[in-house]
Design a protein around this motif. Structure first.
Motif, PDB file in Angstrom:
ATOM      1  N   PRO A 124       0.730  -0.937   0.310  1.00 22.83           N
ATOM      2  CA  PRO A 124       0.206  -0.172   0.547  1.00 22.83           C
ATOM      3  C   PRO A 124       0.638   1.045   0.150  1.00 22.83           C
ATOM      4  CG  PRO A 124      -0.845  -1.522   1.572  1.00 22.83           C
ATOM      5  CD  PRO A 124       0.602  -2.112   0.951  1.00 22.83           C
ATOM      6  N   ALA A 125       0.244   2.416  -0.661  1.00 26.95           N
ATOM      7  CA  ALA A 125       1.020   3.442  -1.278  1.00 26.95           C
ATOM      8  C   ALA A 125       1.346   4.150   0.853  1.00 26.95           C
ATOM      9  CB  ALA A 125       0.055   4.371  -1.432  1.00 26.95           C
ATOM     10  N   ALA A 126       0.411   3.981   1.650  1.00 31.01           N
ATOM     11  CA  ALA A 126       0.692   4.516   2.853  1.00 31.01           C
ATOM     12  C   ALA A 126      -0.338   3.416   4.059  1.00 31.01           C
ATOM     13  CB  ALA A 126      -0.722   5.886   3.758  1.00 31.01           C
ATOM     14  N   MET A 127       0.891   2.831   4.700  1.00 33.66           N
ATOM     15  CA  MET A 127       0.740   1.833   6.219  1.00 33.66           C
ATOM     16  C   MET A 127       0.268   2.183   7.265  1.00 33.66           C
ATOM     17  SD  MET A 127       3.218  -0.425   3.774  1.00 33.66           S
ATOM     18  CE  MET A 127       4.230   0.583   3.691  1.00 33.66           C
ATOM     19  N   SER A 128      -0.638   1.746   8.375  1.00 36.26           N
ATOM     20  CA  SER A 128      -0.230   1.570   9.496  1.00 36.26           C
ATOM     21  C   SER A 128      -0.700   0.268  10.140  1.00 36.26           C
ATOM     22  CB  SER A 128      -1.503   2.611  10.325  1.00 36.26           C
ATOM     23  OG  SER A 128      -2.674   2.172   9.262  1.00 36.26           O
ATOM     24  N   LYS A 129      -0.341   0.836  11.351  1.00 34.56           N
ATOM     25  CA  LYS A 129      -0.090  -1.005  12.234  1.00 34.56           C
ATOM     26  C   LYS A 129      -1.857  -1.574  12.557  1.00 34.56           C
ATOM     27  CE  LYS A 129       0.507  -2.855  17.083  1.00 34.56           C
ATOM     28  NZ  LYS A 129       0.917  -1.903  17.847  1.00 34.56           N
ATOM     29  N   GLU A 130      -2.370  -0.389  12.697  1.00 39.80           N
ATOM     30  CA  GLU A 130      -3.763  -0.237  12.918  1.00 39.80           C
ATOM     31  C   GLU A 130      -5.109  -1.149  11.324  1.00 39.80           C
ATOM     32  OE1 GLU A 130      -2.856   2.029  13.739  1.00 39.80           O
ATOM     33  OE2 GLU A 130      -2.397   2.165  15.595  1.00 39.80           O
ATOM     34  N   LEU A 135       7.707  -3.647   8.964  1.00 39.92           N
ATOM     35  CA  LEU A 135       8.190  -5.259   8.231  1.00 39.92           C
ATOM     36  C   LEU A 135       7.365  -5.980   7.726  1.00 39.92           C
ATOM     37  CD1 LEU A 135      10.552  -7.289   9.382  1.00 39.92           C
ATOM     38  CD2 LEU A 135       9.078  -7.150  11.931  1.00 39.92           C
ATOM     39  N   LEU A 136       7.959  -6.707   7.121  1.00 41.64           N
ATOM     40  CA  LEU A 136       7.705  -7.765   6.155  1.00 41.64           C
ATOM     41  C   LEU A 136       7.984  -9.185   6.460  1.00 41.64           C
ATOM     42  CD1 LEU A 136       5.332  -8.668   3.256  1.00 41.64           C
ATOM     43  CD2 LEU A 136       7.078  -8.446   2.531  1.00 41.64           C
ATOM     44  N   ILE A 137       7.262 -10.325   6.636  1.00 39.58           N
ATOM     45  CA  ILE A 137       7.348 -11.300   7.152  1.00 39.58           C
ATOM     46  C   ILE A 137       7.403 -11.940   6.094  1.00 39.58           C
ATOM     47  CG2 ILE A 137       7.197 -13.124   8.950  1.00 39.58           C
ATOM     48  CD1 ILE A 137       7.317 -10.448  10.760  1.00 39.58           C
ATOM     49  N   ALA A 138       8.382 -12.666   5.717  1.00 37.20           N
ATOM     50  CA  ALA A 138       8.532 -13.686   4.582  1.00 37.20           C
ATOM     51  C   ALA A 138       7.582 -15.050   4.601  1.00 37.20           C
ATOM     52  CB  ALA A 138       9.707 -13.760   4.277  1.00 37.20           C
ATOM     53  N   ARG A 139       6.814 -15.181   3.696  1.00 33.15           N
ATOM     54  CA  ARG A 139       6.676 -16.832   3.867  1.00 33.15           C
ATOM     55  C   ARG A 139       7.000 -17.428   2.976  1.00 33.15           C
ATOM     56  NH1 ARG A 139      -0.079 -15.113   3.600  1.00 33.15           N
ATOM     57  NH2 ARG A 139      -0.053 -15.373   0.712  1.00 33.15           N
ATOM     58  N   SER A 140       7.295 -17.272   1.859  1.00 35.41           N
ATOM     59  CA  SER A 140       8.491 -17.223   1.035  1.00 35.41           C
ATOM     60  C   SER A 140       9.929 -17.635   0.472  1.00 35.41           C
ATOM     61  CB  SER A 140       8.035 -16.752  -0.056  1.00 35.41           C
ATOM     62  OG  SER A 140       8.807 -15.840  -0.795  1.00 35.41           O
ATOM     63  N   GLN A 141      10.230 -18.791   0.435  1.00 32.02           N
ATOM     64  CA  GLN A 141      11.826 -18.385   0.736  1.00 32.02           C
ATOM     65  C   GLN A 141      12.076 -18.053  -0.085  1.00 32.02           C
ATOM     66  OE1 GLN A 141      12.113 -22.895   1.706  1.00 32.02           O
ATOM     67  NE2 GLN A 141      14.477 -21.707   2.652  1.00 32.02           N
ATOM     68  N   THR A 142      13.164 -17.461   0.809  1.00 29.82           N
ATOM     69  CA  THR A 142      14.279 -16.535   0.098  1.00 29.82           C
ATOM     70  C   THR A 142      15.993 -16.231   0.368  1.00 29.82           C
ATOM     71  OG1 THR A 142      14.857 -14.953   2.262  1.00 29.82           O
ATOM     72  CG2 THR A 142      13.240 -14.312   0.470  1.00 29.82           C
ATOM     73  N   ASP A 143      15.817 -17.996   0.537  1.00 34.87           N
ATOM     74  CA  ASP A 143      17.216 -18.486   0.569  1.00 34.87           C
ATOM     75  C   ASP A 143      17.238 -20.194   1.238  1.00 34.87           C
ATOM     76  OD1 ASP A 143      20.688 -17.120   0.959  1.00 34.87           O
ATOM     77  OD2 ASP A 143      20.006 -18.723   2.833  1.00 34.87           O
ATOM     78  N   PRO A 144      18.371 -20.176   0.583  1.00 36.19           N
ATOM     79  CA  PRO A 144      18.289 -21.616   1.028  1.00 36.19           C
ATOM     80  C   PRO A 144      18.527 -22.048   2.686  1.00 36.19           C
ATOM     81  CG  PRO A 144      19.276 -21.933  -1.141  1.00 36.19           C
ATOM     82  CD  PRO A 144      19.329 -20.537  -0.653  1.00 36.19           C
ATOM     83  N   GLY A 145      19.099 -21.263   2.742  1.00 35.43           N
ATOM     84  CA  GLY A 145      19.763 -21.408   4.686  1.00 35.43           C
ATOM     85  C   GLY A 145      18.535 -21.598   5.418  1.00 35.43           C
ATOM     86  N   VAL A 146      17.720 -20.309   4.613  1.00 35.37           N
ATOM     87  CA  VAL A 146      16.835 -19.636   5.677  1.00 35.37           C
ATOM     88  C   VAL A 146      15.659 -20.016   5.737  1.00 35.37           C
ATOM     89  CG1 VAL A 146      15.895 -17.429   6.545  1.00 35.37           C
ATOM     90  CG2 VAL A 146      18.245 -17.749   5.303  1.00 35.37           C
TER      91      VAL A 146
END
Length: 225
Positions: free
Chosen positions: A51-57, A166-177
């Motif tokens: 989104p262009a503007a983001m908020s916790k709420e 903060l974006l919590i990844a749910r896709s793999q970004t590295d084989p070791g992570v």
């Protein structure tokens, strides 16, 4: 009759209070389950653009897909994973669409703290999150050793020069992570245990009241005989 009237009233009043507390906790349980179901639905929804503007709420748990570049440099947040043990969440900056945000790539064991990880162009799918992990007992980060003890989004953003998002990844970004995607497992929902406790206390209270009334009636019966 007067011998047992006051204990009877007192016992019934106490029983009513304990039962009402148990019923209230059951109502809270239903309310909390509805909230958790709503959160799970939101987490699993189809991802959208940032989104262009983001908020916790408004945007907590929002699924997002980003195409951009993982920047070098990372922060290590100390965590423990069940059946695995201690390790670190890898936090890095990610640039996409002329914006830079934080990405939680996932978990690595302590032995992989200094391992090289993939950077550069990639696509990431995950969920926006503003974790509430700071309290009065949280130690300050060890900057020299690059060990943090909580995902403090504003301070992480300041350290890496990103937006406080903060974006919590749910896709793999590295084989070791190993991704540690957002879920509802960490949201407390103890209302059923509380309800069982109150109903259990009500049962004990009723039994003790009955026993006390029986003991109080016994002398009176003996006198009549």
């Amino acid at each position: 009759m007067r011998r047992i009237l006051f204990p009877l009233i007192f016992g019934l009043a106490g029983l009513g209070v304990l039962v009402s507390l148990g019923v209230w906790q059951m109502q809270r349980l239903a309310w909390k389950n509805d909230i958790l179901a709503e959160i799970e639905t939101r987490i699993a929804a189809d991802p959208v653009n940032l989104p262009a503007a983001m908020s916790k709420e408004n945007d907590k748990y929002l699924p997002v897909t980003l195409t951009g570049e993982m920047e070098p440099g990372e922060i290590h947040v100390l965590v423990s994973v069940k059946q695995v043990g201690a390790g670190y969440r890898i936090i890095q900056s990610f640039s996409a669409d002329n914006r830079t945000i934080l990405v939680d790539r996932g978990f690595v064991p302590t032995s992989a703290k200094q391992a090289e990880r993939l950077t550069g162009p990639m696509e990431i799918t995950g969920n926006l999150h503003w974790p509430d992990e700071i309290d009065s007992y949280t130690p300050e980060p060890d900057i020299d050793e690059n060990i943090w003890f909580a995902r403090d989004v504003p301070n992480l953003a300041a350290a890496l020069g990103t937006e406080p998002v903060l974006l919590i990844a749910r896709s793999q970004t590295d084989p070791g992570v190993t991704p540690l995607p957002v879920d509802t497992a960490g949201i407390p929902n103890d209302h059923l245990q509380y309800a069982i406790t109150w109903f259990g206390l009500a049962l004990v209270w009723a039994a003790m009241t009955g026993y006390f009334l029986w003991r109080n009636r016994t002398p009176a019966k003996s006198e009549e005989q």
